[in-house]
Design a protein around this motif. Structure first.
Motif, short mmCIF file in Angstrom:
data_model
loop_
_atom_site.label_atom_id
_atom_site.label_comp_id
_atom_site.label_asym_id
_atom_site.label_seq_id
_atom_site.Cartn_x
_atom_site.Cartn_y
_atom_site.Cartn_z
N ALA A 206 0.87 -1.18 0.00
CA ALA A 206 0.00 0.00 0.00
C ALA A 206 0.90 1.23 0.00
CB ALA A 206 -0.93 -0.04 1.21
N GLU A 207 0.78 2.08 0.99
CA GLU A 207 1.64 3.27 1.02
C GLU A 207 3.06 2.95 1.47
OE1 GLU A 207 -1.20 3.01 2.66
OE2 GLU A 207 -2.61 4.34 1.64
N GLY A 208 3.22 1.91 2.28
CA GLY A 208 4.53 1.60 2.82
C GLY A 208 4.82 2.42 4.07
N THR A 209 5.68 1.92 4.93
CA THR A 209 6.03 2.62 6.16
C THR A 209 7.43 3.20 6.05
OG1 THR A 209 6.85 0.54 7.11
CG2 THR A 209 4.56 1.14 7.57
N THR A 210 7.71 4.16 6.89
CA THR A 210 9.05 4.75 6.92
C THR A 210 9.88 4.03 7.94
OG1 THR A 210 8.41 6.37 8.60
CG2 THR A 210 8.13 7.02 6.31
N TRP A 211 11.04 3.57 7.54
CA TRP A 211 11.97 2.94 8.48
C TRP A 211 13.34 3.53 8.24
CZ3 TRP A 211 15.34 0.58 5.17
CH2 TRP A 211 14.82 0.14 3.94
N HIS A 212 14.11 3.58 9.29
CA HIS A 212 15.39 4.27 9.27
C HIS A 212 16.51 3.25 9.08
CE1 HIS A 212 18.66 6.90 10.47
NE2 HIS A 212 17.82 7.92 10.50
N PRO A 213 17.27 3.29 7.97
CA PRO A 213 18.30 2.27 7.72
C PRO A 213 19.32 2.13 8.84
CG PRO A 213 17.91 3.58 5.74
CD PRO A 213 17.15 4.24 6.84
N HIS A 214 19.83 3.25 9.34
CA HIS A 214 20.84 3.18 10.40
C HIS A 214 20.24 2.65 11.69
CE1 HIS A 214 24.28 5.14 8.39
NE2 HIS A 214 23.35 5.79 7.71
N HIS A 215 19.01 3.05 11.99
CA HIS A 215 18.35 2.58 13.19
C HIS A 215 18.10 1.08 13.12
CE1 HIS A 215 14.57 1.97 15.66
NE2 HIS A 215 15.43 2.40 16.55
N ILE A 216 17.61 0.59 11.98
CA ILE A 216 17.36 -0.83 11.80
C ILE A 216 18.65 -1.63 11.92
CG2 ILE A 216 16.74 -2.58 10.09
CD1 ILE A 216 14.33 -1.36 11.40
N LEU A 279 20.63 -1.42 3.12
CA LEU A 279 19.20 -1.25 3.37
C LEU A 279 18.69 0.01 2.67
CD1 LEU A 279 19.17 -2.15 7.17
CD2 LEU A 279 18.51 -3.60 5.26
N ARG A 280 18.50 -0.10 1.38
CA ARG A 280 18.09 1.05 0.59
C ARG A 280 16.72 0.89 -0.05
NH1 ARG A 280 20.79 4.96 2.85
NH2 ARG A 280 23.05 4.76 2.66
N THR A 281 16.25 -0.34 -0.21
CA THR A 281 14.95 -0.57 -0.84
C THR A 281 14.11 -1.49 0.04
OG1 THR A 281 15.67 -2.55 -2.06
CG2 THR A 281 16.06 -0.39 -3.11
N GLN A 282 12.82 -1.55 -0.26
CA GLN A 282 11.93 -2.42 0.50
C GLN A 282 12.30 -3.89 0.30
OE1 GLN A 282 9.46 -0.85 2.45
NE2 GLN A 282 9.51 -2.84 3.44
N ALA A 283 12.72 -4.25 -0.91
CA ALA A 283 13.08 -5.64 -1.19
C ALA A 283 14.29 -6.08 -0.36
CB ALA A 283 13.36 -5.82 -2.68
N THR A 284 15.33 -5.25 -0.34
CA THR A 284 16.52 -5.61 0.44
C THR A 284 16.20 -5.62 1.93
OG1 THR A 284 17.24 -3.29 0.43
CG2 THR A 284 18.14 -4.74 -1.28
#
Length: 399
Positions: A206-216, A279-284
């Motif tokens: 759907a819209e997708g969520t925001t996630w932080h690469p460094h935090h993850i 961690l740059r895309t939703q797939a990765t």
């Protein structure tokens, strides 16, 4: 990756524990985003469940019930890992750190402690009653969080609704599973687990969520660090017990040294990677998150395997040399291969550097058929790190 353009308080404002804040998505490019004190508490309580799962696995293997123990461990670890992972990604996008958020997180922590209490029955006797109820408690708390997000974050309301509805329906399925005959338990588990894995894929479309690469990346790194630490603790307790009896001290110390070398090398291998860059895309991100099931489960199993091999060295485990060695070499090889697969995507390594990890994993597995598998594994893992350092230095000085 989705980007949120709404105004947000300064990052430090999230740490004040206000009574209530609208649950709006945090920016994916927020500066100085680190794990919160609540997230660290969450991890520590979840590691209690990991520790109990590892201890139960050790007991089953030492008693000669390896296959049943491994199956129970794999099923239990799915529940632990999946509940932890869902909270981690949600918190990266929607951590408001207000009172309702904290209280809901405490409910999830309580569920994790329930899992720790039920680990022995699940792995040893296939009784997942307490595990299921604890899991459902945690997941219903996540439904509450997603409903809050759906109420206040209009830009991503469809994604939040999908998460909430998908999780809620599946919890009914998990409770229904408790009423099924034992023969249908494994099949129903596989079906429900597959549906759990599908919920984020469906919701993010759907819209997708925001996630932080460094935090993850930091959150996963911290959990890996804690799990490896639990492995060291489990091995230390086993060695202490062996030293108290005074049996086979030379063999015990050799196993302990091999275990220390292995854990140090696994730590080095994991943290030598630049995870946020991957961690740059939703797939990765999906591959990263799902692949860590093997990383976490293997890291925790290493501690159990070290304890088993100490017991084997002192003739307190009903296993052959090959069986005892396999309990150690297989999880170490899995860890090495999985970390390699997670990080090689887009790394563009030269062939010689790219094959180091799979070759090392094969060498570790080969030591299963020797009488010195644990120290040999430690040496191979250490040589792998040395080879990576040499390859990195050559790349750095190459014209």
């Amino acid at each position: 990756m989705q980007t949120n353009h709404r105004r947000h308080p300064a990052p430090s404002a999230y740490a004040s524990g206000a009574w209530y804040r609208p649950m709006l998505a945090r920016r994916a490019d927020e500066e100085h985003r680190t794990a919160s004190a609540l997230e660290l508490l969450f991890d520590l309580c979840f590691v209690a469940a990991v520790s109990q799962a590892s201890s139960a696995l050790e007991h089953e293997i030492a008693a000669g019930r390896s296959l049943d123990g491994l199956l129970g461990y794999a099923l239990l670890f799915f529940a632990i890992w999946w509940a932890w992972m869902n909270f981690t990604w949600f918190a990266s996008a929607y951590d408001t750190d207000d009172v309702p958020y904290r209280l809901t997180t405490f409910v999830q922590i309580t569920g994790a402690l329930g899992m720790a209490a039920g680990a022995a029955d699940a792995v040893g006797h296939g009784d997942f009653t307490l595990i299921t109820w604890s899991y459902v408690v945690m997941r219903l708390a996540m439904v509450t969080q997603w409903l809050r997000a759906a109420w206040t974050d209009r830009e991503r309301r469809r994604s939040a609704w999908r998460y909430a509805s998908g999780i809620l329906v599946l919890q009914v399925g998990w409770l229904v599973r408790l009423t099924l005959p034992h023969d249908g338990g494994l099949v129903s588990f596989a079906v429900l687990a597959a549906c759990e894995l599908a919920v984020p894929v469906w919701a993010e479309r759907a819209e997708g969520t925001t996630w932080h690469p460094h935090h993850i990346a930091e959150r996963y790194g911290l959990f890996t660090l804690i799990v490896l630490g639990e492995s060291v603790t489990a091995a230390g307790l086993a060695v202490r017990s062996a030293l108290d009896t005074g049996e086979a001290l030379g063999s015990v110390l050799t196993v302990a040294l091999g275990g220390i070398l292995t854990v140090f090398a696994l730590w080095w291998l994991y943290f030598a990677q630049d995870a946020p860059r991957r961690l740059r895309t939703q797939a990765t991100a999906m591959l990263w998150g799902y692949g860590h099931y093997v990383v976490f489960a293997a890291a925790a199993a290493v501690g159990a395997a070290l304890a088993v091999n100490v017991a084997h060295a002192t003739h307190h485990a009903g296993l052959s040399d090959v069986q005892a060695a396999a309990t150690y070499t297989v999880p170490v090889a899995l860890f090495i291969v999985c970390v390699w697969l997670l990080h090689r995507r887009g790394a563009r390594l030269p062939l010689k550097a790219d094959v180091l990890s799979p070759v090392a994993a094969c060498a570790v597995l080969a030591t299963t058929f020797t009488t010195f598998a644990v120290p040999a594994t430690g040496i191979i893992a250490t040589l792998l790190i040395g080879a990576h350092l040499v390859a990195a230095r050559r790349d750095a000085v190459a014209p």
